[in-house]
Design a protein around this motif. Structure first.
Motif, mmCIF file in Angstrom:
data_model
loop_
_atom_site.group_PDB
_atom_site.id
_atom_site.type_symbol
_atom_site.label_atom_id
_atom_site.label_comp_id
_atom_site.label_asym_id
_atom_site.label_seq_id
_atom_site.Cartn_x
_atom_site.Cartn_y
_atom_site.Cartn_z
ATOM 1 N N SER A 115 91.844 19.015 26.109
ATOM 2 C CA SER A 115 90.759 19.957 25.863
ATOM 3 C C SER A 115 90.478 20.757 27.125
ATOM 4 N N PHE A 116 89.777 21.864 26.963
ATOM 5 C CA PHE A 116 89.433 22.699 28.111
ATOM 6 C C PHE A 116 88.616 21.894 29.113
ATOM 7 N N GLU A 117 87.649 21.110 28.625
ATOM 8 C CA GLU A 117 86.796 20.357 29.540
ATOM 9 C C GLU A 117 87.591 19.333 30.329
ATOM 10 N N GLU A 118 88.522 18.620 29.667
ATOM 11 C CA GLU A 118 89.319 17.619 30.377
ATOM 12 C C GLU A 118 90.144 18.250 31.492
ATOM 13 N N VAL A 119 90.798 19.361 31.181
ATOM 14 C CA VAL A 119 91.618 20.040 32.192
ATOM 15 C C VAL A 119 90.725 20.588 33.303
ATOM 16 N N ALA A 120 89.564 21.130 32.915
ATOM 17 C CA ALA A 120 88.645 21.700 33.906
ATOM 18 C C ALA A 120 88.157 20.627 34.872
ATOM 19 N N ARG A 121 87.816 19.459 34.351
ATOM 20 C CA ARG A 121 87.327 18.390 35.227
ATOM 21 C C ARG A 121 88.450 17.864 36.127
ATOM 22 N N GLU A 122 89.666 17.841 35.601
ATOM 23 C CA GLU A 122 90.810 17.434 36.426
ATOM 24 C C GLU A 122 91.026 18.442 37.545
ATOM 25 N N TRP A 123 90.951 19.738 37.215
ATOM 26 C CA TRP A 123 91.079 20.808 38.214
ATOM 27 C C TRP A 123 89.982 20.679 39.262
ATOM 28 N N PHE A 124 88.752 20.444 38.808
ATOM 29 C CA PHE A 124 87.612 20.342 39.720
ATOM 30 C C PHE A 124 87.793 19.158 40.672
ATOM 31 N N THR A 125 88.199 18.005 40.142
ATOM 32 C CA THR A 125 88.400 16.810 40.970
ATOM 33 C C THR A 125 89.473 17.053 42.028
ATOM 34 N N LYS A 126 90.517 17.776 41.651
ATOM 35 C CA LYS A 126 91.641 18.003 42.559
ATOM 36 C C LYS A 126 91.275 18.933 43.707
ATOM 37 N N PHE A 127 90.485 19.960 43.426
ATOM 38 C CA PHE A 127 90.254 20.996 44.438
ATOM 39 C C PHE A 127 88.868 20.971 45.083
ATOM 40 N N SER A 128 87.892 20.326 44.471
ATOM 41 C CA SER A 128 86.526 20.391 44.993
ATOM 42 C C SER A 128 86.373 19.718 46.351
ATOM 43 N N ALA A 129 87.287 18.805 46.689
ATOM 44 C CA ALA A 129 87.198 18.145 47.995
ATOM 45 C C ALA A 129 87.351 19.135 49.143
ATOM 46 N N GLU A 130 87.962 20.290 48.855
ATOM 47 C CA GLU A 130 88.193 21.293 49.894
ATOM 48 C C GLU A 130 87.009 22.262 50.020
ATOM 49 N N TRP A 131 86.027 22.155 49.111
ATOM 50 C CA TRP A 131 84.907 23.100 49.096
ATOM 51 C C TRP A 131 83.674 22.497 49.760
#
Length: 421
Positions: A115-131
């Motif tokens: 689902s869009f939400e699952e992919v979005a949360r995976e994307w967020f987890t992967k990249f948010s550490a850099e923000w």
């Protein structure tokens, strides 16, 4: 029609293995390899796009002679139609893997597809550490409030441009046009991540270019007239509120960093003996560390404040607890309390103030100003300058600027501000 050279399965069974690999040809590229250990493998040689390739047909006796010929005929038909049978096989394996994954997800109580939400949360987890934490928090809250409720449960590979636009329109209709544009940008990043990880084939967000109204550009209110700056500085000196807030107000025009960088300043970053403030990359907008030379006036304010807050982490702790920095509204509230309207002066306004006066009155080189503002400045080869570039010059500029502010505060005659031709 293929020429069949192997007469029967009996001929295959009667062929004994040797110390070397044997090859029984059935014609038109089909052959059986007999390994020294007795294993028998069907292979098909073919050419496509000017390249010679080999396709595995099966293992004998699981795949008999007739079955091998049928598979070879199917592969030859694909080649005749311009399709590489190897690509077809790879696609089939991918599809089978997707089916197995879907079955597993269903067994685990999850949707059969991403689902869009699952992919979005995976994307967020992967990249948010850099923000920066504040930036990450804004993005996930924006998605949770404005996007997930409408398209979050939809398979990401099936979402269309009109569906995405409908979700963005809901944001726009409540008057948050800039938020709608930011959500559009975030969704595009998520779709591209889905493509890269094999969960979607295209990103529908570019199809919406021009579908949302443009964002009206707003500028942070700033006082840039020298006489008015003097009045502001005198008002700050007379401020009767919380002492920590007063010190932040006194420092703000001298260092002209972003409000978030100022209020989250930590004593560990500041070396009063060297008169330097080293802001780590994690707190900077451009994600690069920044060095702020401190004038003697700035050091004096900080030494006075150190007696009060130096035992804690933050230079400017909150009024209720020293375990957290002052609120992002503290300086704004103080400016309003002193009588400066929101269209007159803001926390960001100290940056515009310094940039304008340093350029138009003190005639400082523009690249030095941009570097001290922590904007992206590059050398002639296109490389970003490091944090200590032009440090000697910037030390002089920061002292010159603080001395000029003292003159304005004292009400001395100053050069009037004129726009450049």
């Amino acid at each position: 029609m293929a020429r069949h050279l192997i007469k029967t399965d009996v001929a295959i069974r009667n062929t004994k293995s040797t110390d070397a690999t044997l090859r029984l040809s059935d014609g038109d590229g089909l052959y059986l390899l007999i390994k020294p250990n007795g294993a028998k493998w069907w292979r098909l040689d073919y050419s496509i796009g000017g390249k010679r390739k080999t396709l595995s047909i099966g293992v004998y006796p699981d795949t008999g002679l007739k079955a091998a010929r049928n598979k070879a005929d199917e592969a030859r038909q694909l080649v005749a139609a311009g399709t590489d049978p190897s690509d077809v096989r790879k696609a089939s394996k991918v599809q089978q893997a997707k089916v197995l994954e879907a079955d597993k997800r269903i067994a685990d109580g999850l949707p059969a597809v991403d689902s869009f939400e699952e992919v979005a949360r995976e994307w967020f987890t992967k990249f948010s550490a850099e923000w920066a934490p504040s930036h990450a928090d804004k993005i996930i809250r924006r998605l949770e409030r404005d996007i997930f409720p409408w398209i979050g449960k939809r398979p990401i590979a099936e979402i269309t441009a009109p569906e995405l636009l409908a979700a963005l329109r809901r944001i726009e209709e409540r008057g948050a046009v800039e938020t709608a544009h930011r959500a559009h940008q975030n969704c595009g990043q998520i779709f591209r991540y889905a493509i890269a990880t094999g969960r979607a084939e295209r990103d529908p967000s570019p199809d919406l270019r021009g579908a949302l109204p443009s964002v009206k550009q707003t500028h942070h209110a700033a006082i840039t007239d020298p006489k008015a700056i003097g009045e502001l500085l005198r008002a700050i000196d007379g401020y009767q509120g919380y002492f920590v807030t007063k010190c932040a107000l006194r420092i703000a025009p001298m260092v002209f960093v972003r409000p978030g960088e100022l209020r989250k300043a930590e004593w560990a970053e500041i070396d009063l003996d060297k008169a330097e403030w080293n802001i780590p990359a994690g707190r900077m907008k451009m994600r690069e560390p920044h060095l702020v030379p401190l004038s003697t006036q700035a050091v004096e304010v900080l030494r006075e404040l150190h007696a009060l807050t130096g035992d804690g982490r933050y230079v400017f702790p909150g009024a209720r607890t020293n375990g957290r920095p002052m609120s992002d509204n503290a300086i704004l509230a103080a400016l309003r309390r002193m009588g400066f309207a929101k269209d007159e002066m803001s926390g960001h306004g100290f940056r515009a103030m310094a940039r304008t006066i340093l350029d138009e009155v003190l005639q400082v080189r523009p690249d030095f100003i941009e570097h001290q503002l922590a904007h992206a400045v590059r050398d002639p080869n296109g490389r970003a300058y490091n944090r200590i570039a032009h440090l000697a010059e910037r030390r002089k500029i920061m002292q010159q600027w603080a001395d000029y502010l003292d003159k304005l505060k004292a009400g001395a005659d100053v050069i009037p501000l004129h726009k450049k031709a």
